[in-house]
Design a protein around this motif. Structure first.
Motif, PDB file in Angstrom:
ATOM      1  N   GLU A 163       0.840  -1.185   0.000  1.00  0.00           N
ATOM      2  CA  GLU A 163       0.000   0.000   0.000  1.00  0.00           C
ATOM      3  C   GLU A 163       0.883   1.245   0.000  1.00  0.00           C
ATOM      4  N   PHE A 164       0.535   2.227  -0.837  1.00  0.00           N
ATOM      5  CA  PHE A 164       1.307   3.465  -0.935  1.00  0.00           C
ATOM      6  C   PHE A 164       0.396   4.648  -0.632  1.00  0.00           C
ATOM      7  N   ASP A 165       0.800   5.456   0.360  1.00  0.00           N
ATOM      8  CA  ASP A 165       0.074   6.684   0.646  1.00  0.00           C
ATOM      9  C   ASP A 165       0.789   7.848  -0.042  1.00  0.00           C
ATOM     10  N   ALA A 166       0.325   9.076   0.209  1.00  0.00           N
ATOM     11  CA  ALA A 166       0.888  10.237  -0.490  1.00  0.00           C
ATOM     12  C   ALA A 166       2.391  10.370  -0.255  1.00  0.00           C
ATOM     13  N   LYS A 167       2.829  10.185   0.981  1.00  0.00           N
ATOM     14  CA  LYS A 167       4.250  10.335   1.292  1.00  0.00           C
ATOM     15  C   LYS A 167       5.084   9.262   0.613  1.00  0.00           C
ATOM     16  N   SER A 168       4.627   8.013   0.682  1.00  0.00           N
ATOM     17  CA  SER A 168       5.414   6.931   0.087  1.00  0.00           C
ATOM     18  C   SER A 168       5.372   6.966  -1.434  1.00  0.00           C
ATOM     19  N   ILE A 169       4.285   7.499  -2.022  1.00  0.00           N
ATOM     20  CA  ILE A 169       4.250   7.661  -3.477  1.00  0.00           C
ATOM     21  C   ILE A 169       5.314   8.648  -3.925  1.00  0.00           C
ATOM     22  N   THR A 170       5.386   9.796  -3.226  1.00  0.00           N
ATOM     23  CA  THR A 170       6.410  10.785  -3.564  1.00  0.00           C
ATOM     24  C   THR A 170       7.805  10.209  -3.375  1.00  0.00           C
ATOM     25  N   GLN A 171       7.993   9.484  -2.284  1.00  0.00           N
ATOM     26  CA  GLN A 171       9.300   8.879  -2.026  1.00  0.00           C
ATOM     27  C   GLN A 171       9.658   7.873  -3.106  1.00  0.00           C
ATOM     28  N   CYS A 172       8.688   7.078  -3.531  1.00  0.00           N
ATOM     29  CA  CYS A 172       8.937   6.051  -4.543  1.00  0.00           C
ATOM     30  C   CYS A 172       9.264   6.673  -5.897  1.00  0.00           C
ATOM     31  N   LEU A 173       8.567   7.751  -6.257  1.00  0.00           N
ATOM     32  CA  LEU A 173       8.743   8.356  -7.574  1.00  0.00           C
ATOM     33  C   LEU A 173       9.908   9.329  -7.649  1.00  0.00           C
ATOM     34  N   ASP A 224       7.355  17.595 -10.455  1.00  0.00           N
ATOM     35  CA  ASP A 224       7.726  17.923  -9.069  1.00  0.00           C
ATOM     36  C   ASP A 224       9.225  18.189  -9.079  1.00  0.00           C
ATOM     37  N   SER A 225       9.590  19.483  -9.204  1.00  0.00           N
ATOM     38  CA  SER A 225      11.009  19.828  -9.338  1.00  0.00           C
ATOM     39  C   SER A 225      11.779  19.559  -8.052  1.00  0.00           C
ATOM     40  N   GLU A 226      11.106  19.644  -6.897  1.00  0.00           N
ATOM     41  CA  GLU A 226      11.792  19.400  -5.628  1.00  0.00           C
ATOM     42  C   GLU A 226      12.277  17.960  -5.529  1.00  0.00           C
ATOM     43  N   HIS A 227      11.457  17.030  -5.996  1.00  0.00           N
ATOM     44  CA  HIS A 227      11.802  15.617  -5.898  1.00  0.00           C
ATOM     45  C   HIS A 227      12.230  15.023  -7.240  1.00  0.00           C
ATOM     46  N   ASN A 228      12.355  15.883  -8.245  1.00  0.00           N
ATOM     47  CA  ASN A 228      12.830  15.438  -9.558  1.00  0.00           C
ATOM     48  C   ASN A 228      11.939  14.334 -10.137  1.00  0.00           C
ATOM     49  N   ILE A 229      10.628  14.593 -10.146  1.00  0.00           N
ATOM     50  CA  ILE A 229       9.638  13.639 -10.669  1.00  0.00           C
ATOM     51  C   ILE A 229       9.024  14.226 -11.928  1.00  0.00           C
ATOM     52  N   VAL A 266       1.516  14.835  -7.767  1.00  0.00           N
ATOM     53  CA  VAL A 266       2.555  15.557  -8.505  1.00  0.00           C
ATOM     54  C   VAL A 266       1.886  16.713  -9.236  1.00  0.00           C
ATOM     55  N   PRO A 267       2.314  17.948  -9.029  1.00  0.00           N
ATOM     56  CA  PRO A 267       1.647  19.099  -9.650  1.00  0.00           C
ATOM     57  C   PRO A 267       1.672  19.020 -11.173  1.00  0.00           C
ATOM     58  N   GLU A 268       0.521  19.332 -11.803  1.00  0.00           N
ATOM     59  CA  GLU A 268       0.454  19.275 -13.256  1.00  0.00           C
ATOM     60  C   GLU A 268       1.052  20.529 -13.871  1.00  0.00           C
ATOM     61  N   PHE A 269       1.780  20.333 -14.965  1.00  0.00           N
ATOM     62  CA  PHE A 269       2.315  21.438 -15.761  1.00  0.00           C
ATOM     63  C   PHE A 269       1.352  21.658 -16.919  1.00  0.00           C
TER      64      PHE A 269
END
Length: 547
Positions: free
Chosen positions: A331-341, A383-388, A365-368
């Protein structure tokens, strides 16, 4: 469902399965078919195909010479190479469906109301436990209550427990004599209920087969041509050379893949003034009145087949000391999704069922804003902060979306050839829903081009993760069934599985996930199913999280 042919890959297939020999002792009293014991297995919702040295698909290995394969469908204006023709033949053989004898009246066609199924006793009369396999035997009868003596009915099977919120898809085996076996893995402790439904009778499937091979023009498209203040609309399709040979054409065949597409040439404008593509409409009066009744009797939803006895069982816990099934999904929540991606580029290509994946991840992930239309795309999220980086692009014709700018029509194989690939690259594909009206050879050709492009991508970018999403069940009325029946989707789904077996890809089984779920069937599955699909994908993207 029709007879299933299983080919074993040369390399290991990581898939959970439960196996048990078929039993043949029903609760009702028909004359039972004689059938040899066979091993029948159930596949989980996600499977990982391992790479192999040979580029030839292991399911296509042939013994001895075969006669030349001739493709005589309406869309057969591209001649396959000898190797491609051999592959076409093997794939078409793998999805072969039994054709019924022509009924003299509708009363001789399959009737789910008269038909019955029975849950068979377990082997040796022992208790049913988690990890066992359950078998139900189905006998099809016609509208006069007489047993059918041939196969070809399109059946679905499901085992569920509403109290527990659990469900699993069953495997249907056609014995080609009016009897079918439905097999289910027992995955949970507690109550479970069997449901068998008929989507189409064998006679209705025969109509669909004819439409697929002979009337691939039953859906058509249009393009707008414009130069200055002058504009014209023109009909377009993949098979126009056979339908309108007397009229001049604009040929938009792709120079790289060879994928064909044509429009009737505008009367006053040149072919290079084409500015867009959109769905034109459907042709009517495709079937006779008698044939139409076959689909009215099927109804918008599959008809339930009644049980001759109880349709419920109680499943006991697995015996102590028996090995448990491993978990395949986290199971992936918002935090773990960002961490994974983090640090990943996710490239999504396909139809609107893949766009659902982008829309789900876009919440994290914010849409461009690319100023694209909300339906057709292309879309991007950064997501420029996390390079996604997330990207979505729809596949090329015969896409049936609302108006698409012609310059935005891209073949997936060509897009894949532009990717560098590597360990931080994920490619997700879903192409099926818009190919159902066409002969299977059209889909085989498109998947072949994509497979070759993926082989090139994996060679230059080792570590690239490729995820392929299968077809899913959808809600259908009589008119939609003639063009987009789940039977068409099932055929494409089997081609898809065979085409990519042996290649290092992750397969997300949307067919079984939607069949097992309690929600009504829908072209676009509900959010909880999409969430499960994304969890499956992220479990493969971030294997370190699975420990």
């Amino acid at each position: 469902m029709g007879p299933t042919r299983v080919s074993k890959p040369k390399s290991p297939l990581l898939v959970i399965k439960t196996t048990i020999q078929c039993q043949s002792q029903p609760h009702f009293k028909p004359d039972l078919p004689s059938r040899p014991p066979q091993n029948l297995s159930y596949n989980t919702a996600s499977m990982l195909f391992q790479p192999q040295n040979s580029s030839r698909h292991p399911a296509l290995a042939q013994k001895g010479p075969l006669p030349p394969y001739n493709n005589h469908t309406i869309c057969s204006h591209l001649e396959p190479t000898p190797d491609e023709a051999l592959e076409d033949r093997a794939l078409l053989d793998a999805i072969a469906w039994p054709k019924p004898p022509a009924p003299t009246s509708l009363n001789q066609t399959s009737d789910p109301v008269h038909s019955l199924f029975a849950i068979l006793p377990s082997k040796g009369g022992r208790e049913r436990r988690v990890g066992d396999q359950l078998e139900a035997l189905v006998q099809m009868l016609d509208f006069q209550g007489r047993p059918k003596h041939y196969g070809g009915d399109f059946l679905l099977a499901r085992l569920d427990s509403p109290d527990l919120g659990a469900g699993v898809a069953g495997t249907v085996v056609d014995h080609l004599n009016g009897f079918y076996s439905a097999l289910f893995p027992l995955l949970w402790e507690g109550p479970a209920q069997v449901t068998i439904t008929m989507v189409h009778s064998s006679e209705a499937v025969a109509v669909l087969q004819r439409l697929r091979e002979q009337r691939s023009d039953r859906i058509f498209f249009q393009s707008l041509f414009r130069s200055g203040e002058l504009s014209e609309a023109s009909m377009c399709n993949m098979c126009l050379p056979h339908n309108r040979p007397q009229e001049p054409l604009c040929n938009y065949t792709d120079l790289h893949t060879g994928e064909p597409w044509y429009c009737l040439k505008p009367k006053r404008l040149s072919c290079d003034t084409r500015i867009n593509h959109h769905r034109g409409g459907n042709k009517n009066d495709l079937v006779t009145h008698k044939e139409a009744l076959l689909f009215q009797r099927s109804g918008a939803e599959p008809f339930v087949i009644n049980a001759s006895g109880s349709d419920r069982i109680d499943v006991l816990p697995k015996k102590i000391g028996t090995q448990s099934l491993p978990r395949l999904m986290e199971e992936f929540d918002a935090k773990s999704i960002t961490q994974c991606l983090t640090g990943k580029v996710i490239n999504m290509y396909g139809d609107s069922t893949m766009r659902q994946w982008f829309e789900y991840l876009r919440a994290f992930v914010p849409e461009f804003n690319l100023r694209s239309t909300s339906w057709t795309g292309p879309f991007m999220a950064v997501d420029s902060e996390h390079n996604i980086l997330l990207k979505y692009r729809c596949h090329n014709v015969p896409i049936g979306f609302p108006t698409i700018i012609a310059s935005e029509l891209r073949y997936v194989a060509n897009e894949l050839d532009r990717l560098p690939g590597g360990p931080n690259t994920v490619v997700a594909l879903s192409l099926w829903a818009h190919f159902t009206p066409y002969p299977v050879e059209v889909y085989i050709r498109r998947m072949r081009h994509i497979r070759r492009a993926l082989e090139r991508l994996l060679a230059r970018g080792p570590g690239t993760l490729v995820v392929i999403r299968s077809a899913n069940l959808r809600a259908l009325d009589k008119e939609l069934s003639l063009n987009h029946s789940d039977w068409f989707s099932l055929q494409l789904d089997r081609v898809l599985r065979n085409m990519f077996m042996g290649l290092a890809v992750v397969f997300v089984d949307a067919w079984e996930m939607t069949l097992a779920h309690h929600s009504p069937h829908n072209l676009h599955p509900p959010p909880d199913i999409i969430k499960n699909m994304i969890n499956l994908v992220l479990t493969q993207v971030c294997p370190a999280e699975k420990s």
